[in-house]
Design an enzyme around this catalytic site. Structure first.
Site, PDB file in Angstrom:
ATOM      1  N   HIS A   6       4.838  -5.353  14.237  1.00  0.00           N
ATOM      2  CA  HIS A   6       4.877  -6.231  13.062  1.00  0.00           C
ATOM      3  C   HIS A   6       5.933  -5.716  12.102  1.00  0.00           C
ATOM      4  O   HIS A   6       6.041  -4.527  11.842  1.00  0.00           O
ATOM      5  CB  HIS A   6       3.515  -6.320  12.365  1.00  0.00           C
ATOM      6  CG  HIS A   6       2.853  -5.000  12.127  1.00  0.00           C
ATOM      7  ND1 HIS A   6       2.227  -4.277  13.128  1.00  0.00           N
ATOM      8  CD2 HIS A   6       2.735  -4.251  11.000  1.00  0.00           C
ATOM      9  CE1 HIS A   6       1.733  -3.162  12.624  1.00  0.00           C
ATOM     10  NE2 HIS A   6       2.040  -3.121  11.335  1.00  0.00           N
ATOM     11  N   HIS A  49       7.227  -5.636   8.376  1.00  0.00           N
ATOM     12  CA  HIS A  49       6.819  -5.865   6.987  1.00  0.00           C
ATOM     13  C   HIS A  49       8.020  -6.394   6.209  1.00  0.00           C
ATOM     14  O   HIS A  49       9.120  -5.816   6.281  1.00  0.00           O
ATOM     15  CB  HIS A  49       6.410  -4.548   6.318  1.00  0.00           C
ATOM     16  CG  HIS A  49       5.187  -3.897   6.881  1.00  0.00           C
ATOM     17  ND1 HIS A  49       3.941  -4.011   6.306  1.00  0.00           N
ATOM     18  CD2 HIS A  49       5.002  -3.096   7.966  1.00  0.00           C
ATOM     19  CE1 HIS A  49       3.052  -3.311   6.993  1.00  0.00           C
ATOM     20  NE2 HIS A  49       3.672  -2.742   8.012  1.00  0.00           N
ATOM     21  N   GLN A  80       1.413   3.582  11.883  1.00  0.00           N
ATOM     22  CA  GLN A  80       1.132   2.236  12.411  1.00  0.00           C
ATOM     23  C   GLN A  80      -0.367   2.120  12.675  1.00  0.00           C
ATOM     24  O   GLN A  80      -0.926   2.907  13.449  1.00  0.00           O
ATOM     25  CB  GLN A  80       1.918   1.985  13.704  1.00  0.00           C
ATOM     26  CG  GLN A  80       1.698   0.586  14.275  1.00  0.00           C
ATOM     27  CD  GLN A  80       2.464   0.350  15.587  1.00  0.00           C
ATOM     28  OE1 GLN A  80       3.077   1.264  16.143  1.00  0.00           O
ATOM     29  NE2 GLN A  80       2.410  -0.875  16.073  1.00  0.00           N
ATOM     30  N   ASP A 111       0.251 -10.407   4.352  1.00  0.00           N
ATOM     31  CA  ASP A 111      -0.568  -9.205   4.546  1.00  0.00           C
ATOM     32  C   ASP A 111      -1.834  -9.344   3.686  1.00  0.00           C
ATOM     33  O   ASP A 111      -1.771  -9.732   2.523  1.00  0.00           O
ATOM     34  CB  ASP A 111       0.229  -7.956   4.145  1.00  0.00           C
ATOM     35  CG  ASP A 111      -0.420  -6.683   4.639  1.00  0.00           C
ATOM     36  OD1 ASP A 111       0.206  -5.983   5.467  1.00  0.00           O
ATOM     37  OD2 ASP A 111      -1.550  -6.367   4.194  1.00  0.00           O
ATOM     38  N   ASN A 162       6.483   0.240  10.982  1.00  0.00           N
ATOM     39  CA  ASN A 162       5.862   1.493  11.386  1.00  0.00           C
ATOM     40  C   ASN A 162       5.718   1.399  12.905  1.00  0.00           C
ATOM     41  O   ASN A 162       5.048   0.499  13.415  1.00  0.00           O
ATOM     42  CB  ASN A 162       4.494   1.654  10.708  1.00  0.00           C
ATOM     43  CG  ASN A 162       4.628   1.869   9.214  1.00  0.00           C
ATOM     44  OD1 ASN A 162       5.545   2.550   8.758  1.00  0.00           O
ATOM     45  ND2 ASN A 162       3.743   1.281   8.439  1.00  0.00           N
TER      46      ASN A 162
HETATM   47  P1  AMP Z   1       0.825  -0.880   9.630  1.00  0.00           P
HETATM   48  O1  AMP Z   1       0.252   0.237   8.819  1.00  0.00           O
HETATM   49  O2  AMP Z   1       2.314  -0.917   9.633  1.00  0.00           O
HETATM   50  O3  AMP Z   1       0.223  -0.932  11.019  1.00  0.00           O
HETATM   51  O4  AMP Z   1       0.411  -2.214   8.885  1.00  0.00           O
HETATM   52  C1  AMP Z   1      -0.678  -3.009   9.228  1.00  0.00           C
HETATM   53  C2  AMP Z   1      -0.813  -4.018   8.126  1.00  0.00           C
HETATM   54  O5  AMP Z   1      -1.650  -5.070   8.585  1.00  0.00           O
HETATM   55  C3  AMP Z   1      -1.444  -3.474   6.849  1.00  0.00           C
HETATM   56  O6  AMP Z   1      -0.534  -3.645   5.775  1.00  0.00           O
HETATM   57  C4  AMP Z   1      -2.715  -4.322   6.686  1.00  0.00           C
HETATM   58  O7  AMP Z   1      -2.983  -4.633   5.356  1.00  0.00           O
HETATM   59  C5  AMP Z   1      -2.383  -5.560   7.501  1.00  0.00           C
HETATM   60  N1  AMP Z   1      -3.512  -6.269   8.057  1.00  0.00           N
HETATM   61  C6  AMP Z   1      -4.536  -5.751   8.780  1.00  0.00           C
HETATM   62  N2  AMP Z   1      -5.395  -6.729   9.124  1.00  0.00           N
HETATM   63  C7  AMP Z   1      -4.889  -7.892   8.638  1.00  0.00           C
HETATM   64  C8  AMP Z   1      -5.315  -9.255   8.669  1.00  0.00           C
HETATM   65  N3  AMP Z   1      -6.447  -9.621   9.278  1.00  0.00           N
HETATM   66  N4  AMP Z   1      -4.535 -10.183   8.057  1.00  0.00           N
HETATM   67  C9  AMP Z   1      -3.394  -9.815   7.440  1.00  0.00           C
HETATM   68  N5  AMP Z   1      -2.946  -8.548   7.372  1.00  0.00           N
HETATM   69  C10 AMP Z   1      -3.677  -7.602   7.960  1.00  0.00           C
END
Ligand code: AMP
Ligand code: ZN
Length: 145
Positions: A106, A108, A100, A37, A93
């Site tokens: 995805h 975590h 989300q 992440d 999420n």
């Molecule tokens: P969510 O809130 O469950 O949708 O989590 C999305 C996650 O994606 C967050 O923890 C972000 O920090 C992560 N994220 C967004 N863009 C990127 C990226 N380009 N590379 C790695 N992680 C990312």
């Protein structure tokens, strides 16, 4: 694009899977990709995504679901060990209302240690009155039938 190569060019995770956008990849397995992440909640915070674009867990096909959880299973131990953590919180999420932010499924994997100040999954929900569990169980079983 169709079938097993379904990608959305506007989706950041599709672009990471395709190699179009750089990420700190930790695993590429059949059907699933894992990377760190970019804003980690803890050192070693990994995201595992299905290679095909699917927004929600309930829309995953059987094969994609199996590939996704196989990769989560394979990574949980090595991710924890790599940062010397005691456990991992593993969560999804699933939908806008849950926070989300990327509409591509995805998982975590967040390394945890005693006294790290984060709560368990139970800590994200406020206390409140709930419907009887038997009534809710019946409603779910009816929709599965
Ligand atoms: P969510 O809130 O469950 O949708 O989590 C999305 C996650 O994606 C967050 O923890 C972000 O920090 C992560 N994220 C967004 N863009 C990127 C990226 N380009 N590379 C790695 N992680 C990312
Ligand atoms: Zn996507």
């Amino acid at each position: 694009m169709t079938g097993s190569n379904r990608q959305e060019m506007s989706c950041i995770f599709c672009r990471i899977v395709s190699g179009d956008v750089k990420a700190e990849l930790v695993a590429r397995e059949p059907g699933a990709t894992a990377f760190l992440d970019v804003s980690p909640l803890a050192d070693g915070h990994v995201l595992v995504v299905p290679d095909d674009h699917v927004a929600r867990v309930e829309d995953l096909g059987e094969e994609a679901a199996a590939a996704l959880f196989r990769t989560v299973t394979r990574l949980a131990g090595p991710v924890r060990a790599a940062v010397g953590a005691a456990g991992t919180t593993i969560g999804v999420n699933n939908g806008d209302a849950t926070g989300q932010t990327v509409p591509h499924v995805h998982v975590h994997i967040v390394p945890r240690r005693e006294g790290d100040g984060a709560s368990s999954v139970h800590g994200i929900f406020p206390a409140g009155p709930r419907r009887p569990v038997a009534e809710v169980g019946e409603a779910i079983r009816a929709r599965l039938a």
